[in-house]
Design an enzyme around this catalytic site. Structure first.
Site, PDB file in Angstrom:
ATOM      1  N   THR A  22       0.830  -1.210   0.000  1.00 56.14           N
ATOM      2  CA  THR A  22       0.000   0.000   0.000  1.00 56.14           C
ATOM      3  C   THR A  22       0.863   1.259   0.000  1.00 56.14           C
ATOM      4  O   THR A  22       2.073   1.200   0.235  1.00 56.14           O
ATOM      5  CB  THR A  22      -0.914   0.066   1.247  1.00 56.14           C
ATOM      6  OG1 THR A  22      -0.106   0.360   2.396  1.00 56.14           O
ATOM      7  CG2 THR A  22      -1.656  -1.244   1.467  1.00 56.14           C
ATOM      8  N   CYS A  23       0.209   2.400  -0.220  1.00 55.76           N
ATOM      9  CA  CYS A  23       0.935   3.678  -0.255  1.00 55.76           C
ATOM     10  C   CYS A  23       1.020   4.317   1.119  1.00 55.76           C
ATOM     11  O   CYS A  23       1.510   5.440   1.248  1.00 55.76           O
ATOM     12  CB  CYS A  23       0.243   4.632  -1.217  1.00 55.76           C
ATOM     13  SG  CYS A  23       0.371   4.045  -2.895  1.00 55.76           S
ATOM     14  N   ASP A  24       0.523   3.641   2.145  1.00 61.37           N
ATOM     15  CA  ASP A  24       0.541   4.249   3.482  1.00 61.37           C
ATOM     16  C   ASP A  24       1.930   4.142   4.096  1.00 61.37           C
ATOM     17  O   ASP A  24       2.550   3.069   4.068  1.00 61.37           O
ATOM     18  CB  ASP A  24      -0.484   3.535   4.372  1.00 61.37           C
ATOM     19  CG  ASP A  24      -0.819   4.354   5.590  1.00 61.37           C
ATOM     20  OD1 ASP A  24       0.106   4.680   6.360  1.00 61.37           O
ATOM     21  OD2 ASP A  24      -2.002   4.698   5.762  1.00 61.37           O
TER      22      ASP A  24
ATOM     23  N   ASN B 269      -6.576   0.131   0.322  1.00 60.77           N
ATOM     24  CA  ASN B 269      -5.961   0.452  -0.985  1.00 60.77           C
ATOM     25  C   ASN B 269      -6.417  -0.482  -2.097  1.00 60.77           C
ATOM     26  O   ASN B 269      -5.800  -0.552  -3.158  1.00 60.77           O
ATOM     27  CB  ASN B 269      -4.425   0.396  -0.917  1.00 60.77           C
ATOM     28  CG  ASN B 269      -3.774   1.705  -0.491  1.00 60.77           C
ATOM     29  OD1 ASN B 269      -2.606   1.935  -0.771  1.00 60.77           O
ATOM     30  ND2 ASN B 269      -4.487   2.566   0.196  1.00 60.77           N
TER      31      ASN B 269
END
Ligand SMILES: Cc1ncc(COP(=O)(O)O)c(C=O)c1O
Length: 403
Positions: free
Chosen positions: A349-351, A389
């Site tokens: 994910t982009c977190d 996501n």
């Protein structure tokens, strides 16, 4: 009763295994694990997304081993550890009861035909709706750790049986829980007094020594506190008759652990202080399922950032590999043989919190498409996973080997 361990207990706890000799003494847990070749083949035959593979023969063996180590204690499986229906069915077949945190978990069990009286509602803060729902379905026992919850249950189901969660030492537990739940000594006395005043059937004591607890003395201290509270309850006119020693029983990862038999010796000895007719249960989660499973995911890609080697897996914190973020060290296998270098592992994910581990020694030649095999990961992996996501939930593959 006090929240701090007694000086005797403190000195024993300070004596946690540090020396190699003591480590050997503690590391008495025989290796139980799923056959790696089965796992490897499962990954190579078919892979569309991360998966957990579970051998229910190992789950069965763990329930039996738990019961043999503590004959007076009935395990009530903590559904949260792995709520897969096939895992739950094995618990039913092996004669375990259950511990739930929510009405959704209750529904799962009722759907399998579990008798409501076998189900303990051990979440210390419940909505009135969930208390009423569980009571209407026939659940009898409800935990409290505050006066507020005791009143809420009393007002919703006046004749419910309640048990009081007390604070217990979590020293040496890889996943501590004590910062959140559990009444201290003074609060516990107030809750007992309130129960006596309202005429509530506050009839038991429980605690949790912290998950993946590597220190048997936590059980001793907690059981001594429970024993003292039984007396306080009796003096207040209550009828204590349930002792619930919670979960926390550890499984083998990287650090040495006491075997369930070693913990059992401590528990069995302490139980002698409780009358024979006291019902004794435990709520093991991790112990009954972890080493029955491998979690398998794949390397999505690698990068070098500020001189550090990174790799990203297709499962991270939001995809089930979350416990490593709090320091639980898994054994990880790959099919590469390059020399180990420190890798920082991110999820897909982009977190920015989605970092599975930092500076983990893993083979230098790992690359896109390689499988990563996380050993003894049957608990608290798939149960935690989300669609964050837009990534898919891990698959759960279950089989029963001939052991
Ligand atoms: C109330 C309760 N009981 C039992 C468990 C299971 O603990 P473990 O998996 O460490 O055995 C938990 C875990 O969080 C819990 O909160």
């Amino acid at each position: 009763m006090g929240d701090r361990p007694s000086s005797f207990a403190r000195s024993r706890q300070n004596a946690l295994p540090k020396q190699p000799q003591q480590e050997q003494l503690f590391d008495t847990h025989p290796e139980v694990s799923l056959d790696f070749e089965i796992v490897r083949q499962a990954a190579h035959q078919r892979y569309s997304r991360p998966f957990l593979i579970i051998d229910t023969a190992i789950v069965r063996g763990k329930v039996r081993r738990f019961r043999a180590a503590m004959p007076r204690v009935r395990p009530h499986y903590a559904v949260k550890a792995n709520p897969d229906r096939r895992v739950l069915k094995v618990q039913v077949q092996e004669g375990a009861g259950f511990e739930i945190a929510s009405t959704a978990e209750l529904e799962l069990l009722l759907g399998l035909g579990v008798a409501p009286a076998e189900i303990f509602f051990s979440n210390p803060v419940k909505s009135r709706e969930s208390i009423a729902y569980a009571a209407a379905k026939g659940v009898e026992w409800f935990v409290v750790d505050s006066a507020d919850e005791l009143r809420r249950i009393h007002e919703t189901k006046a004749d419910a049986k309640q048990y009081l969660r007390i604070a217990a030492p979590n020293i040496g537990s890889d996943w501590p829980l004590s910062g959140k739940f559990g009444a201290g000594a003074a609060d516990a006395r107030e809750i007992v007094a309130l129960a006596a005043k309202l005429g509530t059937d506050l009839a038991g004591v429980t605690f949790h020594v912290g998950s993946q607890c590597r220190n048997p003395e936590n059980w001793r201290v907690a059981l001594e506190k429970a024993r003292a509270l039984f007396e306080v309850m009796s003096k207040a006119g209550l009828k204590p008759r349930l002792l619930n020693i919670g979960g926390g029983f550890p499984v083998r990862h990287v650090k040495p652990i006491p075997s369930v038999e070693v913990i059992g010796e401590v528990v069995n000895e302490c139980l002698r202080a409780f009358p024979e007719d006291v019902q004794v249960i435990a709520e093991p989660g991790r112990f009954l399922v972890s080493d029955a499973g491998y979690f398998v995911c794949r390397v999505l890609g690698t990068a070098t950032r500020a001189g550090k080697r990174w790799m990203h897996w297709d499962a991270g914190l939001f995809g089930g590999v979350i416990e490593s973020s709090e320091g639980l060290k898994y054994r990880i296998r790959t099919e590469r043989s390059g020399p180990d270098i420190p890798w920082t592992v991110g999820g897909p994910t982009c977190d920015s919190v989605d970092i599975v581990m930092r500076d983990e020694p893993l083979p230098s030649d790992l690359q896109e498409g390689d499988f990563v095999y996380i050993k003894n990961a049957g608990a608290y992996t798939t149960a935690y996973a989300s669609h964050f996501n837009g990534f898919p939930l891990p698959e759960v593959r279950v089989f029963e080997s001939k052991r």
